[in-house]
Design an enzyme around this catalytic site. Sequence first.
Site, PDB file in Angstrom:
ATOM      1  N   ASN A 155       0.822  -1.227   0.000  1.00  0.00           N
ATOM      2  CA  ASN A 155       0.000   0.000   0.000  1.00  0.00           C
ATOM      3  C   ASN A 155       0.851   1.270   0.000  1.00  0.00           C
ATOM      4  O   ASN A 155       0.508   2.249  -0.665  1.00  0.00           O
ATOM      5  CB  ASN A 155      -1.010  -0.007   1.157  1.00  0.00           C
ATOM      6  N   GLU A 181       5.660  -8.277  -4.116  1.00  0.00           N
ATOM      7  CA  GLU A 181       5.905  -8.642  -5.510  1.00  0.00           C
ATOM      8  C   GLU A 181       5.085  -7.784  -6.472  1.00  0.00           C
ATOM      9  O   GLU A 181       5.378  -7.708  -7.661  1.00  0.00           O
ATOM     10  CB  GLU A 181       5.579 -10.130  -5.734  1.00  0.00           C
ATOM     11  N   GLU A 253       3.343  -4.670  12.563  1.00  0.00           N
ATOM     12  CA  GLU A 253       2.474  -3.530  12.289  1.00  0.00           C
ATOM     13  C   GLU A 253       1.340  -4.078  11.439  1.00  0.00           C
ATOM     14  O   GLU A 253       1.493  -4.288  10.242  1.00  0.00           O
ATOM     15  CB  GLU A 253       3.275  -2.434  11.576  1.00  0.00           C
ATOM     16  N   CYS A 287      -3.368   1.646   6.527  1.00  0.00           N
ATOM     17  CA  CYS A 287      -3.679   0.930   7.768  1.00  0.00           C
ATOM     18  C   CYS A 287      -4.302   1.866   8.806  1.00  0.00           C
ATOM     19  O   CYS A 287      -5.015   1.413   9.691  1.00  0.00           O
ATOM     20  CB  CYS A 287      -2.451   0.215   8.311  1.00  0.00           C
ATOM     21  N   GLU A 460       7.388   1.786  14.800  1.00  0.00           N
ATOM     22  CA  GLU A 460       8.194   2.243  13.671  1.00  0.00           C
ATOM     23  C   GLU A 460       8.073   3.754  13.686  1.00  0.00           C
ATOM     24  O   GLU A 460       6.981   4.291  13.540  1.00  0.00           O
ATOM     25  CB  GLU A 460       7.643   1.671  12.371  1.00  0.00           C
TER      26      GLU A 460
HETATM   27  P1  NAD Z   1      -2.524 -10.868   2.645  1.00  0.00           P
HETATM   28  O1  NAD Z   1      -2.963 -11.086   4.026  1.00  0.00           O
HETATM   29  O2  NAD Z   1      -2.421 -12.028   1.719  1.00  0.00           O
HETATM   30  O3  NAD Z   1      -1.076 -10.148   2.594  1.00  0.00           O
HETATM   31  C1  NAD Z   1      -0.749  -9.034   3.364  1.00  0.00           C
HETATM   32  C2  NAD Z   1       0.736  -8.751   3.122  1.00  0.00           C
HETATM   33  O4  NAD Z   1       1.495  -9.827   3.647  1.00  0.00           O
HETATM   34  C3  NAD Z   1       1.144  -8.674   1.663  1.00  0.00           C
HETATM   35  O5  NAD Z   1       2.105  -7.648   1.515  1.00  0.00           O
HETATM   36  C4  NAD Z   1       1.748 -10.045   1.347  1.00  0.00           C
HETATM   37  O6  NAD Z   1       2.763  -9.992   0.347  1.00  0.00           O
HETATM   38  C5  NAD Z   1       2.338 -10.441   2.658  1.00  0.00           C
HETATM   39  N1  NAD Z   1       2.304 -11.874   2.915  1.00  0.00           N
HETATM   40  C6  NAD Z   1       1.269 -12.723   2.705  1.00  0.00           C
HETATM   41  N2  NAD Z   1       1.588 -13.969   3.108  1.00  0.00           N
HETATM   42  C7  NAD Z   1       2.860 -13.894   3.586  1.00  0.00           C
HETATM   43  C8  NAD Z   1       3.754 -14.842   4.148  1.00  0.00           C
HETATM   44  N3  NAD Z   1       3.403 -16.125   4.341  1.00  0.00           N
HETATM   45  N4  NAD Z   1       4.975 -14.427   4.517  1.00  0.00           N
HETATM   46  C9  NAD Z   1       5.341 -13.138   4.353  1.00  0.00           C
HETATM   47  N5  NAD Z   1       4.549 -12.195   3.835  1.00  0.00           N
HETATM   48  C10 NAD Z   1       3.316 -12.567   3.461  1.00  0.00           C
HETATM   49  O7  NAD Z   1      -3.527  -9.857   2.071  1.00  0.00           O
HETATM   50  P2  NAD Z   1      -3.564  -8.799   0.914  1.00  0.00           P
HETATM   51  O8  NAD Z   1      -4.656  -9.166  -0.020  1.00  0.00           O
HETATM   52  O9  NAD Z   1      -2.213  -8.506   0.317  1.00  0.00           O
HETATM   53  O10 NAD Z   1      -4.007  -7.548   1.790  1.00  0.00           O
HETATM   54  C11 NAD Z   1      -5.232  -7.693   2.483  1.00  0.00           C
HETATM   55  C12 NAD Z   1      -5.205  -7.145   3.845  1.00  0.00           C
HETATM   56  O11 NAD Z   1      -3.907  -6.960   4.373  1.00  0.00           O
HETATM   57  C13 NAD Z   1      -5.813  -5.775   3.885  1.00  0.00           C
HETATM   58  O12 NAD Z   1      -7.194  -5.872   3.969  1.00  0.00           O
HETATM   59  C14 NAD Z   1      -5.201  -5.158   5.106  1.00  0.00           C
HETATM   60  O13 NAD Z   1      -5.978  -5.476   6.225  1.00  0.00           O
HETATM   61  C15 NAD Z   1      -3.883  -5.848   5.252  1.00  0.00           C
HETATM   62  N6  NAD Z   1      -2.752  -4.977   4.899  1.00  0.00           N
HETATM   63  C16 NAD Z   1      -2.306  -4.156   5.869  1.00  0.00           C
HETATM   64  C17 NAD Z   1      -1.269  -3.305   5.597  1.00  0.00           C
HETATM   65  C18 NAD Z   1      -0.753  -2.368   6.655  1.00  0.00           C
HETATM   66  O14 NAD Z   1      -0.200  -1.320   6.320  1.00  0.00           O
HETATM   67  N7  NAD Z   1      -0.876  -2.713   7.937  1.00  0.00           N
HETATM   68  C19 NAD Z   1      -0.688  -3.301   4.339  1.00  0.00           C
HETATM   69  C20 NAD Z   1      -1.165  -4.176   3.358  1.00  0.00           C
HETATM   70  C21 NAD Z   1      -2.205  -5.024   3.665  1.00  0.00           C
END
Ligand code: NAD
Length: 478
Positions: A155, A181, A253, A287, A460
């Site tokens: 994001n 990615e 985070e 977030c 952070e």
């Molecule tokens: P997701 O839960 O699949 O992934 C979230 C993030 O984690 C992604 O960047 C992904 O590359 C990484 N990730 C996923 N599986 C991982 C693993 N096994 N090991 C390491 N990294 C891993 O979901 P998504 O579709 O990418 O995002 C959906 C939700 O994630 C959002 O609705 C939001 O709640 C949350 N999110 C939060 C933030 C934040 O700033 N806190 C940022 C991005 C996404």
Amino acid sequence: MPATGYYADLRLHIDGAWAAGEGRDTGPVFDPATGAEIAAVPLANAADLDAALEAAERGFKLWRATDVEARGTILRRAAQLMRERTEAIAALLTREQGKVIAEARAEVAGSAQLFDWYAEEAKRAYGRVLVRPTGQRSIVIRQPVGPVAALSPWNFPVYLLAKKLAPALAAGCSVIAKPPEETPGCTGAFFACLIDAGLPAGVAQLVFGVPDHVSRHLIASPVIRKVSFTGSVPVGKHLLKLAADGVKRTTMELGGHAPVLIFADCDLEKTLDMVVPQKFRNAGQVCVSPTRFYVEEAVYKPFLRGFAERAAKLPVGDGFDPATRMGPLANRRRPDAIEALVSDATANGARTLAGGERMADGYFFQPTLLADVPVDADIMSNEPFGPVAVTRSFADMDEAIEQANRLPYGLAAFAFTENGRRANMLGDAIEAGMVGINSFAISVADAPFGGVKQSGFGSEGGSEGLDSYLVTKAIHQA
Ligand code: NAD
């Protein structure tokens, strides 16, 4: 790697060398404004990750022994390169992630500022001297924790990577960074600034890969001493379990679902002018995005009217168009998720006062306002992470605080009131890592940023952000 980071040059960086395809598996990269596939990112294999671990182990020995002033000089030079390359990095960011170009430029500027700030703050990693009888000494020193696995999300791909790299490197740690990615071009071009500034080989590696393979491989290695993750709550919990096996330090985070309390004594027009652009910044994929709006009964109707009018007028389009105020969502998963949450809310009785629909081509979703959303609708408990504001009215402050605190998350919360005593009480009572009162400026270099409850732990930002990469040692001399 050229500063412009052409897509043909998407690469990993391990032990001082850039590495491209060369037989590696690749993953597709999409333009969220069109949905078109625009590139293939090389994915690190097990041998790459082993090479990165070996390099990080060597890099740590070298970097921790480097004078803090010399470390700072390299980080400040990198910050200068980031500023000089803003246009190139921001263009890649908008292309891959979709955000409007002005937000992309601001993201690069904020990231450079983090490197400047931590380059200075690292000089203040002071220990202390304890009181002992004459001739004896007991001291507490602080040392870098060791090689770090830094896993950052899509994001704010540049800023959230900087939030890990800047304090970790300033503290004297080496790092293996795995940005998302979805955005390898902007993160690669950003990372190149560190390398071009003279960061020694092995101190920082950049890998992309299958997230689950990369995180398992790195966290299982005894080389990695600290895991820093920004992302969703479920993935955070999974990584915590992996880290528990090696009793590794972690910073998590994770998600939020930020409440916004609007009191009748606020300046309503000014408040609306602030909250509407904030809600739709980065298409709500923030977030700390203001999301659950609780509005005092006396101003509920005018609030809804003012919000809906502003949301309906917001120019949505390609992030490169200077007239655009909201771009597409970052990936294909988001419109699907938001559509499901909105239809569940309306099926349960919520009223749609603005938007509510996907838009043609790409991953666009209209700026959306839902009113009278029932407490048991999914969207009241699951962060939409998209351009949707949900609203309910409240009768008094106790009810507002109870609603604000009802979820197992506590990242950011906001309140709008001109009553100073009320502002103080809200600051005390709201369960969140950051509270903004008549303000959204909560993510700044010199203040801690992090959650409570299931939104995670560790900070952070601020001196607390440096602490995350330091361990203490007590040395006693009789
Ligand atoms: P997701 O839960 O699949 O992934 C979230 C993030 O984690 C992604 O960047 C992904 O590359 C990484 N990730 C996923 N599986 C991982 C693993 N096994 N090991 C390491 N990294 C891993 O979901 P998504 O579709 O990418 O995002 C959906 C939700 O994630 C959002 O609705 C939001 O709640 C949350 N999110 C939060 C933030 C934040 O700033 N806190 C940022 C991005 C996404």
